[in-house]
Design a protein around this motif. Structure first.
Motif, PDB file in Angstrom:
ATOM      1  N   HIS A   1     -13.995  43.324  41.393  1.00 11.32           N
ATOM      2  CA  HIS A   1     -13.657  44.461  40.674  1.00 11.32           C
ATOM      3  C   HIS A   1     -13.824  45.409  41.410  1.00 11.32           C
ATOM      4  CE1 HIS A   1     -13.587  41.585  37.704  1.00 11.32           C
ATOM      5  NE2 HIS A   1     -14.715  41.235  37.377  1.00 11.32           N
TER       6      HIS A   1
ATOM      7  N   MET B   1     -10.736  47.603  41.756  1.00 11.67           N
ATOM      8  CA  MET B   1      -9.922  48.382  40.938  1.00 11.67           C
ATOM      9  C   MET B   1      -9.375  50.116  41.149  1.00 11.67           C
ATOM     10  SD  MET B   1     -11.630  47.581  37.232  1.00 11.67           S
ATOM     11  CE  MET B   1     -12.343  48.032  37.762  1.00 11.67           C
TER      12      MET B   1
ATOM     13  N   ALA C   1      -7.882  52.035  36.680  1.00 15.42           N
ATOM     14  CA  ALA C   1      -8.461  51.219  36.220  1.00 15.42           C
ATOM     15  C   ALA C   1      -9.444  51.675  35.856  1.00 15.42           C
ATOM     16  CB  ALA C   1      -7.890  50.101  36.866  1.00 15.42           C
TER      17      ALA C   1
ATOM     18  N   ARG D   1     -15.400  52.092  34.857  1.00 12.01           N
ATOM     19  CA  ARG D   1     -15.369  50.787  33.996  1.00 12.01           C
ATOM     20  C   ARG D   1     -16.105  49.653  34.878  1.00 12.01           C
ATOM     21  NH1 ARG D   1     -10.758  49.034  33.421  1.00 12.01           N
ATOM     22  NH2 ARG D   1     -11.270  47.108  31.485  1.00 12.01           N
TER      23      ARG D   1
ATOM     24  N   SER E   1      -9.385  39.060  33.906  1.00 12.68           N
ATOM     25  CA  SER E   1      -8.687  39.754  34.558  1.00 12.68           C
ATOM     26  C   SER E   1      -7.310  40.027  35.347  1.00 12.68           C
ATOM     27  CB  SER E   1      -9.676  40.046  36.331  1.00 12.68           C
ATOM     28  OG  SER E   1      -9.301  38.724  36.576  1.00 12.68           O
TER      29      SER E   1
ATOM     30  N   ASP F   1      -6.847  45.221  37.639  1.00  3.44           N
ATOM     31  CA  ASP F   1      -7.387  45.580  36.366  1.00  3.44           C
ATOM     32  C   ASP F   1      -9.159  44.052  35.751  1.00  3.44           C
ATOM     33  OD1 ASP F   1      -8.333  46.849  34.516  1.00  3.44           O
ATOM     34  OD2 ASP F   1      -5.656  47.663  33.731  1.00  3.44           O
ATOM     35  N   THR F   2      -9.565  44.659  34.633  1.00  6.69           N
ATOM     36  CA  THR F   2     -10.445  43.640  34.009  1.00  6.69           C
ATOM     37  C   THR F   2     -10.750  44.526  32.642  1.00  6.69           C
ATOM     38  OG1 THR F   2     -12.304  41.934  34.316  1.00  6.69           O
ATOM     39  CG2 THR F   2     -12.515  44.981  34.996  1.00  6.69           C
TER      40      THR F   2
ATOM     41  N   TYR G   1      -2.054  42.500  31.024  1.00  3.98           N
ATOM     42  CA  TYR G   1      -2.038  42.479  32.711  1.00  3.98           C
ATOM     43  C   TYR G   1      -0.240  42.377  33.564  1.00  3.98           C
ATOM     44  CZ  TYR G   1      -6.718  43.247  32.001  1.00  3.98           C
ATOM     45  OH  TYR G   1      -7.890  43.799  32.458  1.00  3.98           O
TER      46      TYR G   1
ATOM     47  N   VAL H   1       0.967  45.273  33.965  1.00  6.65           N
ATOM     48  CA  VAL H   1       0.377  46.158  35.559  1.00  6.65           C
ATOM     49  C   VAL H   1       0.301  45.511  37.034  1.00  6.65           C
ATOM     50  CG1 VAL H   1      -2.412  45.517  36.475  1.00  6.65           C
ATOM     51  CG2 VAL H   1      -2.149  47.091  33.970  1.00  6.65           C
TER      52      VAL H   1
END
Length: 405
Positions: free
Chosen positions: A153, A156, A160, A177, A217, A226-227, A316, A319
């Motif tokens: 991750h 990102m 995000a 995050r 995710s 993103d997650t 998502y 996104v």
């Protein structure tokens, strides 16, 4: 280096899960679990490939004793840890912060950094450290490789990864995050691309890792953008015992009006919320059984779970802009057909449909459950975090191991 074997260790506070794999063909040679370490009722279950499971009951004092017991079981199968075929030990480490963006050979400085991250992963990093230290003591000559749940991750964008907090305060306390379940999301996103007969760089996937812990995710061209989990695994989807997304002011309200302490609220949100807080069960099989019997509380818990899941799917999709596949994985994602059906119901206008017949079939291996003409493929992809850890470990120390599926 001629060996091709990698031992994968996943150390919990009172458990040790392991797999031994031959990375020449990704074959599983043996696997097992040591439970209740430090108790009188400790148990070791060991299964060699193609063989019967052996169980050993009795006190196992600590992780050092647990790993030695595992080594003895492997030795019985001719797979001893002293074999020259063993080239490395790969360790699952939950939190790698911003520093660790890829698998890393462990040295004293790496251990120190994992320890420094304990305040943001108090339930996991201490146990992961114990496993690494135990393995280093047993085989100091072998590379020990840490594979981090957060690493996938780290791609990102800041838009995000950042919370809308005062920047100086957030940076001072490493508040951002990070995301979790990264080894699963990495494996499943690539396996989904393979199922579609395409390269990961050409595929946009929404991965839904649904177990007792759950996360989503958005993966664009093989990179996470993103997650759902954040600073900790508490953010995001409704989970077995965790609340997921929550108005932060609820915490202040419970402090002021409910006179609850920070520790009590921590326990409430992590252990007494989610499905178990809503209906008293965190096993989706039991919840579905209760729904079939007309239990309204179980139905409400299920509906809340699905509503949150559907919101993340829609978010998502926005996104990514273009979605080629949605992949369900982990215990609930792989086995609960009603969850998959409900989560995607009514999304036909987005090109998302589930074939009821395909969805109802229980089968091993990755498979498609969408109609052939669907614009967005829907897949069920069994996760294999141990294989992912072994693959990353071998690629680092084995001079270019085979590529993970």
């Amino acid at each position: 280096m001629t060996g091709t074997r990698v031992l994968v260790l996943n150390s919990g506070s009172s458990s040790l899960k392991y797999q031994l794999l031959d990375m020449s063909d990704s074959a599983l040679l043996a696997q097992g679990l040591v439970e209740r370490i430090g108790e009188r009722t400790s148990r070791l279950r060991h299964t060699p490939a193609g063989g019967e499971t052996r169980a050993q009951d009795g006190p196992i004092a600590d992780h050092d004793a647990a790993l030695k017991a595992v080594a003895a079981e492997l030795d019985r199968d001719g797979l001893g840890l002293d074999s020259p075929e063993l080239v490395a030990i790969g360790h699952r480490v939950v939190h790698g912060g911003q520093r660790f963006t890829e698998p890393t050979v462990v040295d004293d400085s790496v251990l120190a950094e994992i320890e420094r991250l304990i305040p943001v992963a108090p339930l996991h990093n201490p146990a992961n450290l114990t496993g690494i230290r135990t393995a280093r003591a047993l085989r100091p000559d072998l590379p020990q490789v840490a594979v981090f749940d957060t690493a996938f991750h780290t791609t990102m964008p800041e838009s995000a990864a950042r919370y809308a907090l005062d920047v100086a305060t957030a940076d001072a306390h490493r508040v951002r995050r990070y995301g979790f379940h990264g080894t699963s999301h990495a494996y499943v996103s690539r396996a989904t691309a393979k199922l579609l007969g395409r390269a990961p760089k050409d595929v946009n996937v929404i991965v839904l890792h649904l177990g007792n812990g759950a996360s989503a995710s958005a993966v664009r061209g093989g990179r996470c953008v993103d997650t759902s989990m954040g600073l900790t695994p508490l953010e995001g989807l409704v989970m077995g015992t965790r609340s997921g997304d929550l108005d932060p002011a609820v915490i202040f309200h419970l402090m002021r009006v409910g006179e609850m302490s920070a520790d009590e609220i921590d326990t409430l949100l992590n252990k007494r919320s989610g499905l178990i807080g809503l209906c008293g069960d965190n096993d989706m099989r039991e919840i579905l059984r209760r729904i079939d019997e007309g239990d309204e509380q179980a139905r409400l818990a299920f509906d809340i779970y699905i509503h949150r899941l559907k919101k993340y799917i829609g978010a998502y999709y926005a996104v990514l802009g273009r979605v080629d596949a949605i992949a369900f994985t982990a215990g609930v994602g792989e086995n609960a057909a009603p969850v998959r059906e409900a989560a995607l119901a009514g999304l036909d206008e987005l090109g998302i449909r589930v074939d009821g017949g395909l969805n109802a079939v229980r089968a091993d291996g990755a498979r498609l459950i969408s109609p052939p003409a669907a614009r967005v493929a829907v897949a069920v992809v069994p996760t294999d975090e141990e294989l992912e850890i072994a693959t990353q470990t071998y690629a680092l120390v084995g001079k270019g191991g085979p590529e993970s599926t």
